[in-house]
Design a protein around this motif. Structure first.
Motif, short mmCIF file in Angstrom:
data_model
loop_
_atom_site.label_atom_id
_atom_site.label_comp_id
_atom_site.label_asym_id
_atom_site.label_seq_id
_atom_site.Cartn_x
_atom_site.Cartn_y
_atom_site.Cartn_z
N ASP A 144 7.32 -14.02 -79.94
CA ASP A 144 8.18 -13.01 -79.34
C ASP A 144 9.57 -13.58 -79.18
N TYR A 145 10.56 -12.79 -79.54
CA TYR A 145 11.94 -13.17 -79.30
C TYR A 145 12.26 -12.97 -77.82
N LYS A 146 13.43 -13.41 -77.44
CA LYS A 146 13.92 -13.28 -76.07
C LYS A 146 13.73 -11.84 -75.57
N ASN A 147 13.30 -11.72 -74.35
CA ASN A 147 13.08 -10.42 -73.69
C ASN A 147 12.01 -9.57 -74.36
N LYS A 148 11.27 -10.16 -75.28
CA LYS A 148 10.18 -9.47 -75.98
C LYS A 148 10.61 -8.17 -76.64
N LYS A 149 11.87 -8.13 -77.09
CA LYS A 149 12.36 -6.93 -77.79
C LYS A 149 11.77 -6.85 -79.19
#
Length: 166
Positions: free
Chosen positions: A34-39
């Motif tokens: 997952d990327y930052k902030n789960k976007k």
């Protein structure tokens, strides 16, 4: 010159990853991150049906039940032979520039996640996204392998990666 016209192993931006992989294959990918902030989330998979690339990385929105592809990358690993990577990069660049009128912008720099590792790239900007062809020359300290990556990204994911992801 529409980013959706690009294909990597028959897959394009806007396609469903489920047309190419089962949910089980995605859930058992070699790497899921997952990327930052789960976007956004990417799945890194080996791809036996591949004509060119050893591995495929597919980026989707985690909440999207249809697994619509926001970005896709093809990877080839070069075990300590960066010059072979540069040769392949040159061949792919010629193919891309024979198809699209957009001219790539050459660049180089330091890998954002691995110190002492560098890259050379060609970046293609389109109205609705971008394509990037890159060779990573990984330092021995990183314990990662040199590789070629060819990626296509829609505009929203490109903006996220450029301004928020790292």
């Amino acid at each position: 010159d529409d980013i959706r016209d690009f294909e990597i192993e028959g897959m394009s931006i806007g396609d469903s990853a489920l047309d190419f992989f089962s949910k089980s294959e995605l859930n058992n990918a070699l790497e899921i991150k997952d990327y930052k902030n789960k976007k956004y989330r990417y799945y890194f998979l080996s791809f036996n049906k591949s004509q060119t690339y050893e591995y495929i990385q597919i980026t989707v929105k985690p909440s999207d039940k249809k697994f619509i592809i926001q970005a896709i990358d093809g990877h080839i690993f070069y075990h300590n032979n960066i010059n072979d990577c540069y040769k392949k990069m040159s061949n792919i660049k010629k193919s891309v520039e024979n198809v699209f009128t957009t001219i790539g912008e050459d660049g180089s720099g330091t890998h954002p996640a691995y110190s002492n590792s560098t890259y050379k790239r060609v970046f293609y900007q389109f109205e609705n996204g971008a394509a990037e062809l890159v060779c990573y020359d990984m330092s021995k300290k990183s314990k990662k392998t040199d590789r070629l990556g060819f990626s296509i990204k829609n505009l929203k994911f490109l903006d996220f990666v450029t301004n928020e992801a790292y």
